[in-house]
Every structure is written in C-alpha cells, then in structure tokens.
Design an enzyme around this catalytic site. Structure first.
Site, PDB file in Angstrom:
ATOM      1  N   ASP A  40      42.368  25.165  39.870  1.00  0.00           N
ATOM      2  CA  ASP A  40      43.599  25.537  39.188  1.00  0.00           C
ATOM      3  C   ASP A  40      43.611  27.040  38.892  1.00  0.00           C
ATOM      4  OD1 ASP A  40      44.203  22.923  39.321  1.00  0.00           O
ATOM      5  OD2 ASP A  40      43.971  22.500  37.183  1.00  0.00           O
ATOM      6  N   TYR A  43      44.609  28.921  41.927  1.00  0.00           N
ATOM      7  CA  TYR A  43      46.033  28.716  42.150  1.00  0.00           C
ATOM      8  C   TYR A  43      46.836  29.616  41.214  1.00  0.00           C
ATOM      9  CZ  TYR A  43      50.547  26.349  42.296  1.00  0.00           C
ATOM     10  OH  TYR A  43      51.878  26.077  42.422  1.00  0.00           O
ATOM     11  N   ASP A  44      46.384  29.618  39.976  1.00  0.00           N
ATOM     12  CA  ASP A  44      47.021  30.419  38.947  1.00  0.00           C
ATOM     13  C   ASP A  44      47.035  31.895  39.353  1.00  0.00           C
ATOM     14  OD1 ASP A  44      48.200  30.751  36.563  1.00  0.00           O
ATOM     15  OD2 ASP A  44      46.366  30.755  35.369  1.00  0.00           O
ATOM     16  N   LEU A  90      35.351   2.481  33.362  1.00  0.00           N
ATOM     17  CA  LEU A  90      35.093   1.042  33.494  1.00  0.00           C
ATOM     18  C   LEU A  90      34.307   0.760  34.758  1.00  0.00           C
ATOM     19  CD1 LEU A  90      38.695  -0.255  32.687  1.00  0.00           C
ATOM     20  CD2 LEU A  90      36.672  -0.581  31.254  1.00  0.00           C
ATOM     21  N   GLU A 123      44.137  -7.400  30.266  1.00  0.00           N
ATOM     22  CA  GLU A 123      45.247  -6.434  30.262  1.00  0.00           C
ATOM     23  C   GLU A 123      45.494  -5.914  31.665  1.00  0.00           C
ATOM     24  OE1 GLU A 123      44.474  -4.321  25.902  1.00  0.00           O
ATOM     25  OE2 GLU A 123      43.710  -3.406  27.711  1.00  0.00           O
ATOM     26  N   LYS A 125      45.731  -3.107  34.408  1.00  0.00           N
ATOM     27  CA  LYS A 125      45.123  -1.784  34.567  1.00  0.00           C
ATOM     28  C   LYS A 125      46.187  -0.919  35.211  1.00  0.00           C
ATOM     29  CE  LYS A 125      40.935   0.534  36.032  1.00  0.00           C
ATOM     30  NZ  LYS A 125      41.534   1.755  36.566  1.00  0.00           N
ATOM     31  N   ASP A 127      48.010   2.303  36.591  1.00  0.00           N
ATOM     32  CA  ASP A 127      47.518   3.478  37.280  1.00  0.00           C
ATOM     33  C   ASP A 127      48.279   4.712  36.802  1.00  0.00           C
ATOM     34  OD1 ASP A 127      45.840   4.630  39.006  1.00  0.00           O
ATOM     35  OD2 ASP A 127      46.898   4.024  40.835  1.00  0.00           O
ATOM     36  N   ARG A 146      41.821  12.822  29.450  1.00  0.00           N
ATOM     37  CA  ARG A 146      40.454  12.322  29.457  1.00  0.00           C
ATOM     38  C   ARG A 146      39.456  13.420  29.837  1.00  0.00           C
ATOM     39  NH1 ARG A 146      36.695  10.352  32.894  1.00  0.00           N
ATOM     40  NH2 ARG A 146      35.376   8.685  32.082  1.00  0.00           N
ATOM     41  N   GLU A 180      47.262   5.063  28.262  1.00  0.00           N
ATOM     42  CA  GLU A 180      47.578   5.584  29.587  1.00  0.00           C
ATOM     43  C   GLU A 180      49.036   6.052  29.611  1.00  0.00           C
ATOM     44  OE1 GLU A 180      44.905   5.146  31.638  1.00  0.00           O
ATOM     45  OE2 GLU A 180      45.680   5.328  33.682  1.00  0.00           O
ATOM     46  N   TYR A 232      45.712   1.146  24.773  1.00  0.00           N
ATOM     47  CA  TYR A 232      44.772   0.058  25.088  1.00  0.00           C
ATOM     48  C   TYR A 232      43.505   0.089  24.236  1.00  0.00           C
ATOM     49  CZ  TYR A 232      42.661   3.632  28.125  1.00  0.00           C
ATOM     50  OH  TYR A 232      42.098   4.779  28.609  1.00  0.00           O
ATOM     51  N   LYS A 302      38.320  -7.672  28.649  1.00  0.00           N
ATOM     52  CA  LYS A 302      37.534  -7.107  27.556  1.00  0.00           C
ATOM     53  C   LYS A 302      37.069  -8.222  26.633  1.00  0.00           C
ATOM     54  CE  LYS A 302      40.472  -3.031  27.568  1.00  0.00           C
ATOM     55  NZ  LYS A 302      41.458  -2.224  26.856  1.00  0.00           N
ATOM     56  N   LYS A 326      39.616  -5.415  40.276  1.00  0.00           N
ATOM     57  CA  LYS A 326      40.566  -4.700  41.120  1.00  0.00           C
ATOM     58  C   LYS A 326      41.373  -5.643  42.005  1.00  0.00           C
ATOM     59  CE  LYS A 326      39.723  -0.398  40.086  1.00  0.00           C
ATOM     60  NZ  LYS A 326      39.609   0.696  40.984  1.00  0.00           N
ATOM     61  N   CYS A 420      19.456  16.333  63.239  1.00  0.00           N
ATOM     62  CA  CYS A 420      20.416  16.725  62.216  1.00  0.00           C
ATOM     63  C   CYS A 420      21.443  17.695  62.804  1.00  0.00           C
ATOM     64  CB  CYS A 420      19.671  17.392  61.057  1.00  0.00           C
ATOM     65  SG  CYS A 420      20.769  18.159  59.862  1.00  0.00           S
ATOM     66  N   CYS A 423      20.902  21.395  61.159  1.00  0.00           N
ATOM     67  CA  CYS A 423      19.750  22.281  61.355  1.00  0.00           C
ATOM     68  C   CYS A 423      18.932  21.914  62.586  1.00  0.00           C
ATOM     69  CB  CYS A 423      18.849  22.286  60.119  1.00  0.00           C
ATOM     70  SG  CYS A 423      17.981  20.732  59.842  1.00  0.00           S
ATOM     71  N   CYS A 438      17.664  13.634  57.674  1.00  0.00           N
ATOM     72  CA  CYS A 438      17.203  14.898  58.254  1.00  0.00           C
ATOM     73  C   CYS A 438      15.861  15.225  57.596  1.00  0.00           C
ATOM     74  CB  CYS A 438      18.223  15.979  57.938  1.00  0.00           C
ATOM     75  SG  CYS A 438      17.585  17.642  58.063  1.00  0.00           S
ATOM     76  N   CYS A 444      17.266  23.019  55.892  1.00  0.00           N
ATOM     77  CA  CYS A 444      18.548  22.486  56.361  1.00  0.00           C
ATOM     78  C   CYS A 444      19.687  23.035  55.508  1.00  0.00           C
ATOM     79  CB  CYS A 444      18.545  20.964  56.309  1.00  0.00           C
ATOM     80  SG  CYS A 444      20.140  20.263  56.759  1.00  0.00           S
TER      81      CYS A 444
HETATM   82  S1  IVH Z   1      40.003   0.383  28.688  1.00  0.00           S
HETATM   83  C1  IVH Z   1      36.066   1.740  27.312  1.00  0.00           C
HETATM   84  N1  IVH Z   1      42.268  -0.699  29.437  1.00  0.00           N
HETATM   85  O1  IVH Z   1      41.245   2.831  33.607  1.00  0.00           O
HETATM   86  C2  IVH Z   1      37.231   1.240  28.031  1.00  0.00           C
HETATM   87  N2  IVH Z   1      41.539   1.252  30.562  1.00  0.00           N
HETATM   88  O2  IVH Z   1      38.785   2.966  35.108  1.00  0.00           O
HETATM   89  C3  IVH Z   1      38.126   2.298  28.436  1.00  0.00           C
HETATM   90  N3  IVH Z   1      43.064   2.040  32.304  1.00  0.00           N
HETATM   91  O3  IVH Z   1      39.993   5.715  32.050  1.00  0.00           O
HETATM   92  C4  IVH Z   1      39.278   1.902  29.189  1.00  0.00           C
HETATM   93  N4  IVH Z   1      44.599   0.486  32.036  1.00  0.00           N
HETATM   94  O4  IVH Z   1      42.510   5.388  32.056  1.00  0.00           O
HETATM   95  C5  IVH Z   1      41.389   0.293  29.642  1.00  0.00           C
HETATM   96  N5  IVH Z   1      44.250  -1.747  29.993  1.00  0.00           N
HETATM   97  C6  IVH Z   1      43.393  -0.768  30.174  1.00  0.00           C
HETATM   98  C7  IVH Z   1      43.607   0.236  31.157  1.00  0.00           C
HETATM   99  C8  IVH Z   1      42.644   1.219  31.326  1.00  0.00           C
HETATM  100  C9  IVH Z   1      44.255   1.581  32.714  1.00  0.00           C
HETATM  101  C10 IVH Z   1      42.372   3.212  32.862  1.00  0.00           C
HETATM  102  C11 IVH Z   1      41.865   4.179  31.836  1.00  0.00           C
HETATM  103  C12 IVH Z   1      40.407   4.380  32.129  1.00  0.00           C
HETATM  104  C13 IVH Z   1      40.306   3.874  33.523  1.00  0.00           C
HETATM  105  C14 IVH Z   1      38.913   3.371  33.802  1.00  0.00           C
END
Ligand code: IVH
Length: 716
Positions: A40, A43-44, A90, A123, A125, A127, A146, A180, A232, A302, A326, A420, A423, A438, A444
């Site tokens: 950054d 870029y700046d 996580l 919950e 997750k 994005d 974060r 988030e 969360y 959780k 996931k 390798c 090298c 290697c 190397c």
């Molecule tokens: S709990 C100690 N809950 O996922 C537990 N995270 O891969 C901390 N995220 O950095 C996270 N939805 O940004 C939690 N329902 C949810 C979430 C969540 C999205 C993100 C969060 C975290 C990342 C970890």
C-alpha cells in the site's frame, strides 16, 4: 518531493501517462484479483507523485486520470492499534468426518462421559472483513480491522458509518464487539453498476468490495457504500457486565444494546444443537445456499457453554472450541499451459500448474498447486491438458480431475526434474518423504530468497515494506544475503535506491515490449518515499520477542507453536542458544532437557541439531543478537501464578481432568510442561496407574502431587 520548476511539459505529460497506467494496472490487480503486487505504501507513493505532477500542470489532467475518481484504492495511512485480546482465526473442517473428529476432541478434552454431549451454536460464516469495535460508556471510541490478529488498523470513522455510534439499554462500561462487515449480492451488483457507469474499476466479488469500502481514507466514501455488519463475538468486557452462561446470552444482550446478529436470526439460525443436528443443518444450508442474500463460505460451530469454552482455550491462533465447516469448493474448467517448479525455503520442489486464467467463484485463478511428483504421476497431469480446478475459500486452488478425452494427441507424460531449477544441485527424495528436495542448501538462491521472505512475513518479523519484488531485487544485487543483512540496509541507501530504480526501468521496458512499443529512456523515478518507508519498517521491528524470532529463522518443522514452546522453556535468547549448542556438543543433560519438552519430538530435535551444526547459522545468530533487542518470553496472563516457570510432568490417569486439558491449563499458567522426569522437574502430578515416571520422580526426590493437590496449588 515537490515537482521541479523545470520539469518540461512533455516530460510531465509522459510521466503522468505512465503513472496513470501503472496505477490503473495496480487498481485492477487490487480490485479484481485481490492480489496486489506492491505494498500500500508503494501504491501511495505512486499516487502522490501523480498528484504532484498534476498539481504543477493542471492542464494535463485527463478526465480518466486515477486522481479524478471518487473511489480510489485504500491507502496506507491507518494507524495500527493493538487489540485488547488477540483476534483469533478458525480451524477448518472440509468434511463431516472432520467435524465429528473435532467433536470427539472437544469431548475428550473436557473429559466427558460417553453419554454426555456438547451443545453447539451454529452460525453462518459470512465472507467479509472482520472488525473489533470498542464502546466506552456506550459510545463507539475505536474501530479496528483484524490486521494480523494482534494489531489492527484504526478505521473508527469508517466503522462509525456502519455500526451504531451509541448504544441502548444497560450496557457495560467497556464493551468490545467483534463481527464481520460484508455486502449483500444486491448491494454489490448495484455498486458495480454505478462504477461501470463512471468508468471505474469493478470489484471482482462482494468480499473485495466490502474490504475496499471499509479501508477508505475518506469515511464519506465508506458511508455511501452498501455495507452491512453482524456481531459474532466479543473482546474486552468490563467487570460490571454479568456474562450469561451461553454464547446466545451475549448475543441476546448485544441485540438489546442495538447490534445486529447473523442475518435471519433466529428463524434460520441454530442456537443450540448436538452434533447430529448441526450436520443436518449443514445439509439444509447447503441446499438453501442460493437463496441466501450474501456470500457465505460455510458454517461456524461453537461450543455454546462459556465455562467449557474457557476450559478449552486456544492453541496457536485458533480456539479449540470452534470450527469452520466449509462449503464444497467452487470448480471451473481450464487448460494447463505449463508446469513450473517452485523451490521452497527448506528446498522442497513444488510443482505449480500455470493455467489459462479462469474465474472461479469471483476470483481469477491462473495457478494451481500440483503438490508433489507423486500427485502429478497419480493424476497423470500433462502440459496441454484440460482440467477441472477447484478453489475452497482461502485455500490454494487445486487440480481435481484431468479430462483425458480432451487430451491433445502426442502429449507427453510430465517428467519431474531431478535437479533444482534454481541452482542445478541434485534434488533428492528421502525415504518416506513425498517431497523431492534441493540439496544445495544456502548456495541455492531460491531457498535463500524464500528464507528471506519467511523471515519478514507477518507472523515472523512482520517487516511490511519488504515485499516480494523488493526482496528479489535486493537479493539479485547482493544487497540482501541473509536475514541479518536486512538490518544493514540503512547504510546502503544509495545502492538500494539504484537497484530499485533499475528494476522499475526493467519492468517498464518489459511492459513497453509486451505492448510492442519502444521503451523511451527517461530520468529515474523518485523513490525516496519508498525507501524511507522501507527503512522505517525495518527499524520498527528491531525489538522482537524470542518466540517470533525462533519462528522467523525458518528452521524446518519449527512452526509458531513449537517456537513458542522453545521460547517458553528457555525463556531468553542466551539460554536457548547455549542449550542448543550444548545439545549439539553431546551434553547429555541439555539433550535430555530439550527432548523432554512436551510437544517436541525427535524430528524437531534432529532439525535443531542440524541447524546449529551449520557454522553459517551460528554467524547469523551472532549478527541478529547484535542488531536486535530480543525480548525474553513473557506470558502476560501467567504473572503471579504459583507455577509460572516451574517444570511439571503429568502421568497416569487423573480422576477428573483430561490429560490435554491438564497440560493446557498448566501451560496457560506459565508452567513448562515436560513429558519426562529429570532433575529440573518441579512437580510430578500422578494419577492412577502411574508407572516409571513416578519411580523416577521418587528416586530424584521430586514433589509428587495428586490431582486434588495440584488443583489446590493452582487455586482451582
Ligand atoms: S468466530 C475465535 N463466527 O471467519 C473465533 N468468525 O476464519 C473467531 N467469520 O476472522 C471467529 N463469520 O472474520 C466467527 N459466524 C462467525 C463468522 C466468523 C465469519 C470470519 C471471521 C474470522 C474468520 C476466521
């Protein structure tokens, strides 16, 4: 730097055109690929130079100049602030089986009986970009991203446009909520449509759009973006708050103070369920995925009971009490244009497929890892093949299948190199290992560059200004040789400047050539800002904790947790180094002590010996010790603990504590957990069926405790 009075108009016009083009290219990398190739700060610097030139020649400002756009890419002027408690990440599970294994680990750790089950919260997750927001007396006073989990960027003004600025009801005096920030599909589409109208770079996906919008210098821009958030979890909470028993208790309180929870709560949210139910819920969410109005990349499970969470604690950077399940990866079809071999820090040769670029779930992918030579052979992946690739969240894309019916005639099986590529040294494969390595070691260049990269990386020394391109350039010029030479760069400013300027020229030439244009030589760009930032970021990191430094050395098999165990055991740099040297020189006691550290096995012992056996590593440590202030290992929570610094061994079956919990508890209180008894052992905690360790402790006259006595000692 101010533009010189005598910058000729034609020079300025040419520079403006070139800078604009560069900035646009970087914007595209940042916005569409989420893969910037410069920091950054760099870029700046480019933008500032352009602004100065345009200020001196206003008649040369083009309507499509990057300076004329409202939504510029974020710049690095956010200050860094330490999180009151680290923001964790996580661990991931990719299958039901992995989730069941996690549940089994949780139950074992808590020492539950067979019929006892754990209640989980489930919950989405989402994005987006995680934040931590601090309220004092009900007013938002600090908003952080974060960052690296330890330090975040101060984006208070921007977060204030998304989160409540003041709270309702009976809130604690100090309250930190974590959650988030994200964008819905609809918000993302509308934002991109507007950007398209005014000719601005489009965001590749909603996550990039949310991240780019939150990290704006001008909070007015953030305010115009369709950002949403949900809470969360929490960070610091003052003692006037009476925490309930469950995750849901906090979430309900947060709701009453005015915060939002995961969208669609409580109708579609599972707030308390056993393992079988959450797995069913997962299938349901998978089916409903297309109906959800924002991107989710899985579910988070959780442990609901907060007392259990406390006991489970964290390991490395992730809690034991939560896991991300996931969703299956996104797939796409493309062709393999080539296979390159990358040489890692420890010499492992990793094959990488160069692919015809393809969009996989909003991210343009042009490389996929092929893992190792067996994997290529097993799947019979060849140059020219049509392949199915997949990308799961932040995991490196992989080739899952070769479409053999589309294989071109005369294609040849890929032959893995035996030397390798960097090298030319022989590349060997040890028995039982998948990687071919290697044997060149530090002759190397690829291994040396990778070692430098690792040294400066986020969880290691965290030196921000030293990006990949700069490391390679300075390495090629002999200005960076090994990690210690980083701390001598301040004496080589002229050389660094020349090297970077030359590199830029080469890049510009290559770009001109790629476009079929003649490169016109012109005066070197000013790179003062870049170099100042670089040197400042190095100076900033001259004080480092022992655990970070050990990890940064990049010794094979020594990850962050092992580095922490070593730092904790030996406490300061001098003692660690002396113990390692003694171990190498055949001092039985020193070797015994190292091997006895719980969590350190024969492989780590062997690699440590290997590292210290090399004289150049000793020299490296000498220089680092001189250049750096290496802080002894500190465990903040452990100060005042009755067992801090004591060496404890657990043996036999304890009546109530699970073995792992007992060890983790001792570790958190600052005790050194060992798995063998020696003269240095302070306590042996013995349960039922304690065998040889008990005898050894008796023979050495070591204090022996049962579980009850141990719990009393630590005040539980
Ligand atoms: S709990 C100690 N809950 O996922 C537990 N995270 O891969 C901390 N995220 O950095 C996270 N939805 O940004 C939690 N329902 C949810 C979430 C969540 C999205 C993100 C969060 C975290 C990342 C970890």
């Amino acid at each position: 730097m101010q533009p010189k009075e005598n910058t000729s108009r034609s020079d300025a016009a040419r520079d403006i055109a070139e800078l604009s083009e560069q900035i646009r290219a970087h914007d595209a990398l940042y916005y569409q690929k989420d893969a910037p190739i410069i920091s950054d700060a760099e870029y700046d610097a480019l933008r500032r130079r352009l602004e100065q030139l345009e200020a001196a020649h206003p008649d040369l400002i083009k309507p499509d100049s990057p300076t004329q756009k409202v939504g510029a890419a974020p710049v690095e002027t956010f200050s860094k602030v330490k999180h009151s408690t680290p923001m964790l990440s996580l661990n991931n599970a990719f299958s039901e089986e992995e989730v069941r294994e996690w549940d089994a680990r949780v139950r074992k750790f808590l020492n539950l009986q067979d019929q006892e089950r754990v209640l989980y919260v489930c919950e989405q997750k989402i994005d987006g970009l995680s934040f931590s927001a601090r309220y004092e007396s009900g007013n938002l006073v600090l908003g952080l991203t974060r960052g690296d989990g330890e330090f975040g960027e101060n984006v208070t003004k921007n977060l204030a446009t998304v989160l409540p600025q003041s709270l309702k009801g009976n809130f604690p005096a100090i309250l930190e909520v974590r959650g988030e920030v994200y964008m819905t599909h609809e918000g993302f589409r509308e934002l991109n449509a507007e950007r398209e109208k005014v000719g601005e770079a489009l965001f590749a996906n909603a996550r990039n759009a949310a991240a780019g919008s939150l990290r704006q210098l001008d909070s007015k821009i953030t305010a115009q973006r369709p950002l949403r958030y949900f809470v969360y979890g929490w960070g610091e909470l003052s003692h006037d708050y009476r925490m309930g028993k469950y995750h849901g208790s906090f979430i309900a309180d947060a709701y009453n103070w005015g915060f939002k929870y995961v969208p669609e709560y409580p109708n579609k949210q599972l707030v308390g369920a056993f393992i079988e139910d959450i797995l069913k819920y997962y299938q349901k969410m998978l089916n409903d995925r297309d109906d959800i109005k924002h991107d989710i990349d899985g579910l988070v499970y959780k442990v609901s009971d907060l007392a259990w969470r406390e006991r489970l604690g964290t390991v490395a950077r992730a809690p034991r009490w939560a896991i991300a399940h996931k969703f299956p990866a996104e797939q796409a079809i493309t062709t393999v244009e080539g296979i390159d071999i990358q040489v890692g820090r420890t010499g492992a040769l990793t094959p990488v497929a160069r692919l015809a670029p393809v969009n996989v779930g909003g991210v343009v992918v042009s490389n996929a890892t092929l893992h190792n030579e067996d994997e290529i052979a097993r799947k019979d992946i060849r140059v020219g093949d049509t392949v199915v690739i997949q990308r799961a969240g932040d995991v490196i894309p992989q080739v899952v299948e070769v479409k053999k019916d589309k294989r071109p005639a005369h294609s040849q099986a890929y032959e893995f190199p035996k030397t390798c590529p960097a090298c030319g040294s022989h590349a060997e494969r040890e028995e039982g290992e998948v990687a071919r390595r290697c044997t060149g070691g530090l002759i190397c260049p690829a291994q040396r560059v990778e070692r430098l990269r690792h040294f400066v990386s986020r969880n290691a020394m965290d030196i921000e200004g030293l990006g990949d391109v700069i490391i390679e350039t300075l390495f090629d010029k002999g200005l960076l040789k090994d990690p210690s030479s980083i701390f001598h760069l301040h004496g080589l400013v002229a050389e660094v400047k020349a090297a970077l300027a030359q590199r830029r020229r080469e890049l510009a030439e290559a770009r001109a050539k790629a476009k079929g244009k003649e490169y016109e030589a012109k005066k070197t760009k000013d790179s003062d800002t870049l170099i100042q930032n670089l040197l400042a970021s190095i100076e900033d990191k001259r004080t480092v904790g022992l655990a970070r430094l050990i990890y940064a050395l990049g010794i094979r098999h020594i990850g962050e947790e092992t580095a922490r165990l070593l730092a904790k055991h030996y406490h300061n740099f001098h003692d660690w180094r002396e113990a390692m040297t003694n171990t190498l020189q055949g001092d039985g006691d020193a070797a015994h002590e190292l091997e006895a550290i719980d969590g350190i096995g024969p492989t780590v012992v062997a690699t440590l010996k290997g590292f210290f056996a090399e004289p150049h590593n000793g020299k490296l440590l000498d220089v680092l010790a001189k250049e750096l202030t290496i802080m002894p290992y500190e465990q903040s929570a452990a100060s005042g603990s009755p067992v801090a610094g004591k060496t404890v061994v657990f043996t036999g079956t304890l009546p109530t504590l699970g073995r792992n919990e007992a060890k983790a508890q001792a570790d958190a209180l600052g005790a050194k957990v060992a798995d063998a008894v020696s003269k240095k052992t302070d306590y042996l905690v013995a349960g039922e069926a304690a065998g040889s360790k008990l005898k050894a402790a008796q023979a050495l006259g070591i204090t022996i405790l049962n579980e009850e006595e141990w719990l009393k000692l630590i005040g539980r």
